[in-house]
Design a protein around this motif. Structure first.
Motif, PDB file in Angstrom:
ATOM      1  N   ALA A  78      37.022  90.765 -26.649  1.00 22.62           N
ATOM      2  CA  ALA A  78      36.320  92.007 -26.980  1.00 22.62           C
ATOM      3  C   ALA A  78      37.037  92.798 -28.077  1.00 22.62           C
ATOM      4  O   ALA A  78      36.399  93.388 -28.943  1.00 22.62           O
ATOM      5  CB  ALA A  78      36.169  92.868 -25.724  1.00 22.62           C
ATOM      6  N   VAL A  79      38.360  92.777 -28.055  1.00 22.79           N
ATOM      7  CA  VAL A  79      39.135  93.583 -29.006  1.00 22.79           C
ATOM      8  C   VAL A  79      39.478  92.815 -30.276  1.00 22.79           C
ATOM      9  O   VAL A  79      39.348  93.339 -31.382  1.00 22.79           O
ATOM     10  CB  VAL A  79      40.422  94.107 -28.327  1.00 22.79           C
ATOM     11  N   TYR A  80      39.929  91.589 -30.114  1.00 20.81           N
ATOM     12  CA  TYR A  80      40.390  90.793 -31.255  1.00 20.81           C
ATOM     13  C   TYR A  80      39.973  89.340 -31.044  1.00 20.81           C
ATOM     14  O   TYR A  80      40.744  88.523 -30.541  1.00 20.81           O
ATOM     15  CB  TYR A  80      41.914  90.926 -31.387  1.00 20.81           C
ATOM     16  N   PRO A  81      38.730  88.983 -31.406  1.00 21.36           N
ATOM     17  CA  PRO A  81      38.177  87.679 -31.060  1.00 21.36           C
ATOM     18  C   PRO A  81      38.692  86.496 -31.882  1.00 21.36           C
ATOM     19  O   PRO A  81      38.503  85.350 -31.475  1.00 21.36           O
ATOM     20  CB  PRO A  81      36.682  87.863 -31.291  1.00 21.36           C
ATOM     21  N   ASP A  82      39.351  86.734 -32.998  1.00 26.90           N
ATOM     22  CA  ASP A  82      39.770  85.631 -33.870  1.00 26.90           C
ATOM     23  C   ASP A  82      40.600  84.550 -33.160  1.00 26.90           C
ATOM     24  O   ASP A  82      40.303  83.364 -33.308  1.00 26.90           O
ATOM     25  CB  ASP A  82      40.528  86.160 -35.092  1.00 26.90           C
ATOM     26  N   PRO A  83      41.632  84.914 -32.385  1.00 23.49           N
ATOM     27  CA  PRO A  83      42.409  83.850 -31.720  1.00 23.49           C
ATOM     28  C   PRO A  83      41.567  83.036 -30.736  1.00 23.49           C
ATOM     29  O   PRO A  83      41.706  81.809 -30.678  1.00 23.49           O
ATOM     30  CB  PRO A  83      43.512  84.604 -30.976  1.00 23.49           C
ATOM     31  N   LEU A  84      40.702  83.701 -30.001  1.00 21.53           N
ATOM     32  CA  LEU A  84      39.864  82.989 -29.041  1.00 21.53           C
ATOM     33  C   LEU A  84      38.912  82.033 -29.760  1.00 21.53           C
ATOM     34  O   LEU A  84      38.720  80.896 -29.329  1.00 21.53           O
ATOM     35  CB  LEU A  84      39.069  83.973 -28.183  1.00 21.53           C
ATOM     36  N   ILE A  85      38.365  82.461 -30.878  1.00 19.39           N
ATOM     37  CA  ILE A  85      37.468  81.604 -31.654  1.00 19.39           C
ATOM     38  C   ILE A  85      38.230  80.383 -32.166  1.00 19.39           C
ATOM     39  O   ILE A  85      37.778  79.249 -32.036  1.00 19.39           O
ATOM     40  CB  ILE A  85      36.831  82.389 -32.829  1.00 19.39           C
ATOM     41  N   ARG A  86      39.419  80.611 -32.749  1.00 15.80           N
ATOM     42  CA  ARG A  86      40.214  79.500 -33.277  1.00 15.80           C
ATOM     43  C   ARG A  86      40.627  78.517 -32.189  1.00 15.80           C
ATOM     44  O   ARG A  86      40.507  77.303 -32.354  1.00 15.80           O
ATOM     45  CB  ARG A  86      41.452  80.029 -33.999  1.00 15.80           C
ATOM     46  N   VAL A  87      41.116  79.024 -31.070  1.00 11.49           N
ATOM     47  CA  VAL A  87      41.582  78.151 -29.991  1.00 11.49           C
ATOM     48  C   VAL A  87      40.420  77.354 -29.400  1.00 11.49           C
ATOM     49  O   VAL A  87      40.532  76.141 -29.195  1.00 11.49           O
ATOM     50  CB  VAL A  87      42.303  78.971 -28.897  1.00 11.49           C
ATOM     51  N   SER A  88      39.303  78.026 -29.147  1.00 11.99           N
ATOM     52  CA  SER A  88      38.173  77.311 -28.549  1.00 11.99           C
ATOM     53  C   SER A  88      37.619  76.266 -29.517  1.00 11.99           C
ATOM     54  O   SER A  88      37.238  75.171 -29.102  1.00 11.99           O
ATOM     55  CB  SER A  88      37.082  78.281 -28.096  1.00 11.99           C
ATOM     56  N   GLN A  89      37.593  76.576 -30.794  1.00 12.92           N
ATOM     57  CA  GLN A  89      37.107  75.589 -31.766  1.00 12.92           C
ATOM     58  C   GLN A  89      38.052  74.396 -31.869  1.00 12.92           C
ATOM     59  O   GLN A  89      37.602  73.256 -31.896  1.00 12.92           O
ATOM     60  CB  GLN A  89      36.926  76.217 -33.146  1.00 12.92           C
ATOM     61  N   ARG A 110      32.825  88.895 -29.051  1.00 14.22           N
ATOM     62  CA  ARG A 110      33.080  90.173 -28.378  1.00 14.22           C
ATOM     63  C   ARG A 110      32.140  90.350 -27.182  1.00 14.22           C
ATOM     64  O   ARG A 110      32.553  90.817 -26.125  1.00 14.22           O
ATOM     65  CB  ARG A 110      32.918  91.322 -29.365  1.00 14.22           C
ATOM     66  N   LEU A 111      30.888  89.957 -27.358  1.00 10.48           N
ATOM     67  CA  LEU A 111      29.942  90.018 -26.240  1.00 10.48           C
ATOM     68  C   LEU A 111      30.357  89.072 -25.118  1.00 10.48           C
ATOM     69  O   LEU A 111      30.231  89.407 -23.935  1.00 10.48           O
ATOM     70  CB  LEU A 111      28.528  89.680 -26.714  1.00 10.48           C
ATOM     71  N   LEU A 112      30.839  87.904 -25.480  1.00 10.93           N
ATOM     72  CA  LEU A 112      31.318  86.959 -24.470  1.00 10.93           C
ATOM     73  C   LEU A 112      32.490  87.566 -23.701  1.00 10.93           C
ATOM     74  O   LEU A 112      32.569  87.453 -22.474  1.00 10.93           O
ATOM     75  CB  LEU A 112      31.732  85.635 -25.112  1.00 10.93           C
ATOM     76  N   GLY A 113      33.388  88.223 -24.408  1.00 12.22           N
ATOM     77  CA  GLY A 113      34.497  88.906 -23.739  1.00 12.22           C
ATOM     78  C   GLY A 113      34.004  89.981 -22.791  1.00 12.22           C
ATOM     79  O   GLY A 113      34.504  90.119 -21.665  1.00 12.22           O
ATOM     80  N   THR A 114      33.005  90.712 -23.216  1.00  9.64           N
ATOM     81  CA  THR A 114      32.405  91.730 -22.352  1.00  9.64           C
ATOM     82  C   THR A 114      31.759  91.080 -21.131  1.00  9.64           C
ATOM     83  O   THR A 114      31.837  91.608 -20.021  1.00  9.64           O
ATOM     84  CB  THR A 114      31.369  92.555 -23.149  1.00  9.64           C
ATOM     85  N   TYR A 116      32.771  88.299 -19.705  1.00  8.18           N
ATOM     86  CA  TYR A 116      33.880  87.941 -18.811  1.00  8.18           C
ATOM     87  C   TYR A 116      34.290  89.156 -17.972  1.00  8.18           C
ATOM     88  O   TYR A 116      34.509  89.044 -16.771  1.00  8.18           O
ATOM     89  CB  TYR A 116      35.088  87.456 -19.601  1.00  8.18           C
ATOM     90  N   LEU A 117      34.398  90.302 -18.630  1.00  9.89           N
ATOM     91  CA  LEU A 117      34.777  91.519 -17.912  1.00  9.89           C
ATOM     92  C   LEU A 117      33.709  91.919 -16.903  1.00  9.89           C
ATOM     93  O   LEU A 117      34.023  92.352 -15.789  1.00  9.89           O
ATOM     94  CB  LEU A 117      35.051  92.646 -18.902  1.00  9.89           C
ATOM     95  N   LEU A 118      32.449  91.752 -17.272  1.00 12.92           N
ATOM     96  CA  LEU A 118      31.348  92.050 -16.357  1.00 12.92           C
ATOM     97  C   LEU A 118      31.399  91.154 -15.125  1.00 12.92           C
ATOM     98  O   LEU A 118      31.166  91.612 -13.999  1.00 12.92           O
ATOM     99  CB  LEU A 118      30.005  91.891 -17.080  1.00 12.92           C
ATOM    100  N   VAL A 119      31.721  89.891 -15.322  1.00 17.85           N
ATOM    101  CA  VAL A 119      31.846  88.965 -14.189  1.00 17.85           C
ATOM    102  C   VAL A 119      32.897  89.487 -13.210  1.00 17.85           C
ATOM    103  O   VAL A 119      32.678  89.502 -11.995  1.00 17.85           O
ATOM    104  CB  VAL A 119      32.191  87.536 -14.674  1.00 17.85           C
ATOM    105  N   VAL A 120      34.019  89.937 -13.731  1.00 15.89           N
ATOM    106  CA  VAL A 120      35.081  90.433 -12.852  1.00 15.89           C
ATOM    107  C   VAL A 120      34.647  91.725 -12.160  1.00 15.89           C
ATOM    108  O   VAL A 120      34.871  91.899 -10.955  1.00 15.89           O
ATOM    109  CB  VAL A 120      36.396  90.626 -13.629  1.00 15.89           C
ATOM    110  N   VAL A 121      34.002  92.615 -12.887  1.00 13.08           N
ATOM    111  CA  VAL A 121      33.519  93.855 -12.269  1.00 13.08           C
ATOM    112  C   VAL A 121      32.503  93.562 -11.173  1.00 13.08           C
ATOM    113  O   VAL A 121      32.575  94.109 -10.079  1.00 13.08           O
ATOM    114  CB  VAL A 121      32.909  94.799 -13.342  1.00 13.08           C
ATOM    115  N   LEU A 122      31.574  92.675 -11.438  1.00 11.07           N
ATOM    116  CA  LEU A 122      30.553  92.338 -10.449  1.00 11.07           C
ATOM    117  C   LEU A 122      31.126  91.545  -9.278  1.00 11.07           C
ATOM    118  O   LEU A 122      30.526  91.495  -8.212  1.00 11.07           O
ATOM    119  CB  LEU A 122      29.421  91.545 -11.100  1.00 11.07           C
ATOM    120  N   SER A 123      32.275  90.932  -9.461  1.00 14.47           N
ATOM    121  CA  SER A 123      32.857  90.117  -8.396  1.00 14.47           C
ATOM    122  C   SER A 123      33.376  90.965  -7.246  1.00 14.47           C
ATOM    123  O   SER A 123      33.611  90.443  -6.165  1.00 14.47           O
ATOM    124  CB  SER A 123      33.989  89.249  -8.946  1.00 14.47           C
TER     125      SER A 123
END
Length: 134
Positions: A78-89, A110-114, A116-123
């Motif tokens: 959500a804050v800094y998606p570049d590392p997540l994009i690079r690692v997942s690719q 960023r939406l995907l990160g949100t 993930y956070l929603l999943v934890v909140v709803l859990s």
């Protein structure tokens, strides 16, 4: 309702990740036809689906490690998606240097990160058997 949809999505991603990966490629890449998926790409998608289902069904308190992992990945995306994009690719594709990302990949990450956070909140309302009802 949203929780049930996320559990259903996680189950589908766990059982049949291929169609979800295909949709993500068509949405996120200018040249999806050139993408060369590694065999482990399905594993990454299955792990994501399993994490969603695990946390949403068991609850955050009974899944602390997975919850922390989802929160960390969610905040990073959500804050800094570049590392997540690079690692997942690099994990999912053999030819990352040939892939052309569409301009909305960062906002989508960023939406995907949100998500993930929603999943934890709803859990928190997970259906753990030893939880007291109010």
């Amino acid at each position: 309702m949203i929780r049930k949809l996320l559990v259903a999505f996680g189950v589908v991603e766990l059982i049949a990740p291929g169609p979800i990966i295909d949709v993500c490629e068509r949405i996120g890449l200018e040249n999806p036809e050139t993408a060369k998926l590694r065999p482990r790409a399905n594993l990454l998608a299955r792990l994501e689906g399993a994490a969603f289902v695990w946390v949403l069904v068991r609850g955050r308190d009974r899944s602390p490690a997975v919850s922390v992992l989802l929160v960390a990945a969610g905040v990073l995306a959500a804050v800094y998606p570049d590392p997540l994009i690079r690692v997942s690719q690099s994990f999912a594709y053999e030819n990352t240097s040939e892939l052309e990302l569409r301009p909305w990949v960062k906002p989508a990450a960023r939406l995907l990160g949100t998500l993930y956070l929603l999943v934890v909140v709803l859990s928190e309302s997970g259906s753990a058997p030893d939880r007291p009802t109010e």
